[in-house]
Every structure is written in C-alpha cells, then in structure tokens.
Design a protein around this motif. Structure first.
Motif, PDB file in Angstrom:
ATOM      1  N   SER A   1       0.093   8.245   5.478  1.00  0.00           N
ATOM      2  CA  SER A   1      -0.824   7.108   5.359  1.00  0.00           C
ATOM      3  C   SER A   1      -1.298   6.979   3.910  1.00  0.00           C
ATOM      4  N   PRO A   2      -1.822   5.805   3.539  1.00  0.00           N
ATOM      5  CA  PRO A   2      -2.385   5.670   2.198  1.00  0.00           C
ATOM      6  C   PRO A   2      -3.469   6.714   1.905  1.00  0.00           C
ATOM      7  N   GLU A   3      -4.222   7.088   2.933  1.00  0.00           N
ATOM      8  CA  GLU A   3      -5.254   8.112   2.749  1.00  0.00           C
ATOM      9  C   GLU A   3      -4.614   9.470   2.457  1.00  0.00           C
ATOM     10  N   ASP A   4      -3.499   9.762   3.134  1.00  0.00           N
ATOM     11  CA  ASP A   4      -2.780  11.018   2.877  1.00  0.00           C
ATOM     12  C   ASP A   4      -2.268  11.052   1.439  1.00  0.00           C
TER      13      ASP A   4
ATOM     14  N   ASP B   1       0.810  -1.215   0.000  1.00  0.00           N
ATOM     15  CA  ASP B   1       0.000   0.000   0.000  1.00  0.00           C
ATOM     16  C   ASP B   1       0.846   1.270   0.000  1.00  0.00           C
TER      17      ASP B   1
ATOM     18  N   ARG C   1      -3.523   9.359  -1.192  1.00  0.00           N
ATOM     19  CA  ARG C   1      -4.661   9.508  -2.108  1.00  0.00           C
ATOM     20  C   ARG C   1      -5.193  10.936  -2.127  1.00  0.00           C
ATOM     21  N   ALA C   2      -5.299  11.550  -0.961  1.00  0.00           N
ATOM     22  CA  ALA C   2      -5.818  12.917  -0.891  1.00  0.00           C
ATOM     23  C   ALA C   2      -4.877  13.897  -1.587  1.00  0.00           C
TER      24      ALA C   2
END
Length: 87
Positions: A67-70, A27, A72-73
């Motif tokens: 993080s993966p969310e960071d 990831d 992607r954002a």
C-alpha cells in the motif's frame, strides 16, 4: 546533454509510460518520495547506494502489503538509517 539522461520535464512522461505498461496507479509511483529517498541515501551513505536502496524499499514495501502507507513507512525507515549511517 547525453541521450542517456532524462530531462526533468520528461520524468512525468516516463513515469506515465511505466504506469501504463505495468497497470500502476499514480499513488503506486510516488516520484518525489523516491527521489527524496535517493537523495537521503546519497548524502548519508553513498551515491551508489541510492538505486539499490530504492529497490530494497520497493521489495520490502511489497512484502509488507504494497500500500502507499507501506511504501512511505519503508522509505522513512531507510531514510532514518541513512541519516544515522556511519561506516
């Protein structure tokens, strides 16, 4: 094909080698997301801006927490900028 070009089927092997060398999880290296970002920037800004933008995305995402969310954002923000870019 030049020795300097990576065939598409070898991309996963290269990503695996990078992950192993630097202790990254799958990831941590979202290949499709990164390639999509490069395409968006190439079309919306200019081809030479793609690798630079990918670097900036990694830098910013890391500073946001990594993080993966960071990731992607941050990629989404840069893609949106590229879509609306006008010189």
């Amino acid at each position: 094909m030049s020795d300097n070009h990576l065939p598409p089927e070898a991309l996963d092997a290269w990503a695996d080698a990078l992950r192993e060398r630097f202790g990254l999880a799958p990831d941590d290296v979202p290949i499709a997301l990164i390639l999509d970002l490069a395409g968006d920037v190439s079309r919306g800004v200019a081809r030479p801006a793609a690798p630079f933008s990918a670097y900036v995305a990694g830098l910013v995402a890391g500073r946001r927490g990594g993080s993966p969310e960071d990731v992607r954002a941050t990629v989404a923000e840069i893609s949106q900028m590229a879509a609306g870019w006008e010189n």
